[in-house]
Scaffold this active site. Sequence first.
Site, PDB file in Angstrom:
ATOM      1  N   ARG A   6      31.377  53.082  40.174  1.00 23.26           N
ATOM      2  CA  ARG A   6      31.968  51.796  39.832  1.00 23.26           C
ATOM      3  C   ARG A   6      31.283  51.153  38.645  1.00 23.26           C
ATOM      4  NH1 ARG A   6      32.008  47.728  44.359  1.00 23.26           N
ATOM      5  NH2 ARG A   6      33.153  46.636  42.744  1.00 23.26           N
ATOM      6  N   ARG A  62      41.372  57.691  25.385  1.00 19.50           N
ATOM      7  CA  ARG A  62      41.990  58.607  24.420  1.00 19.50           C
ATOM      8  C   ARG A  62      41.031  58.997  23.307  1.00 19.50           C
ATOM      9  NH1 ARG A  62      47.506  55.222  24.171  1.00 19.50           N
ATOM     10  NH2 ARG A  62      48.239  55.744  26.257  1.00 19.50           N
ATOM     11  N   CYS A  74      46.050  51.963  35.343  1.00 17.63           N
ATOM     12  CA  CYS A  74      45.659  50.556  35.205  1.00 17.63           C
ATOM     13  C   CYS A  74      46.409  49.713  36.227  1.00 17.63           C
ATOM     14  CB  CYS A  74      45.984  50.043  33.808  1.00 17.63           C
ATOM     15  SG  CYS A  74      45.024  50.829  32.508  1.00 17.63           S
ATOM     16  N   GLU A  77      43.959  42.967  39.246  1.00 24.27           N
ATOM     17  CA  GLU A  77      43.218  42.481  40.407  1.00 24.27           C
ATOM     18  C   GLU A  77      44.028  41.406  41.129  1.00 24.27           C
ATOM     19  OE1 GLU A  77      40.068  43.075  41.737  1.00 24.27           O
ATOM     20  OE2 GLU A  77      39.766  44.734  40.349  1.00 24.27           O
ATOM     21  N   ARG A  89      37.409  46.207  35.500  1.00 21.73           N
ATOM     22  CA  ARG A  89      36.670  46.976  36.501  1.00 21.73           C
ATOM     23  C   ARG A  89      37.134  48.432  36.474  1.00 21.73           C
ATOM     24  NH1 ARG A  89      37.582  41.901  38.857  1.00 21.73           N
ATOM     25  NH2 ARG A  89      35.805  40.994  39.952  1.00 21.73           N
ATOM     26  N   TYR A 107      27.202  47.459  35.568  1.00 21.68           N
ATOM     27  CA  TYR A 107      27.808  46.136  35.424  1.00 21.68           C
ATOM     28  C   TYR A 107      27.246  45.502  34.165  1.00 21.68           C
ATOM     29  CZ  TYR A 107      29.586  46.965  40.030  1.00 21.68           C
ATOM     30  OH  TYR A 107      30.251  47.516  41.085  1.00 21.68           O
ATOM     31  N   ARG A 115      27.617  42.417  41.185  1.00 20.92           N
ATOM     32  CA  ARG A 115      26.741  43.233  42.030  1.00 20.92           C
ATOM     33  C   ARG A 115      25.332  43.249  41.449  1.00 20.92           C
ATOM     34  NH1 ARG A 115      28.654  46.724  46.080  1.00 20.92           N
ATOM     35  NH2 ARG A 115      26.448  46.698  46.562  1.00 20.92           N
TER      36      ARG A 115
END
Length: 124
Positions: A6, A62, A74, A77, A89, A107, A115
Amino acid sequence: MIRGVRGAITINQNSEEEIITATEELMERLIEENQIQPEQVGSIFISTTGDINAAFPAKALRSFEGWTYVPVMCMQEIPVPNSLKMCIRVMMHVNTTQAQEEVVHVYLKGAKVLRPDLGSSLAK
């Protein structure tokens, strides 16, 4: 074993250039920190907050040599009140022998607040 890798990054403005540049930066860090090769990746999900719609962040991949055939999707949220704005994200599904606690999640910029307990040496 398939592991989730992530990461997240924020942008300052809703422009194609900033979306692509930020996504490239985030992906480069995730790939480098976890030594990921494209053939290890099952798929990548990229989400954005509702205030980002000037470009598909997946377009950033790409420019990465060898990543042409990696499936990328894609999505947006859910609009949770008071959540972080202008955020991209990433969730990569990677075939790896790394243990769960060895996976480095990245992050960057304003997304560090999501986080603070996770992160990498390069991302700090």
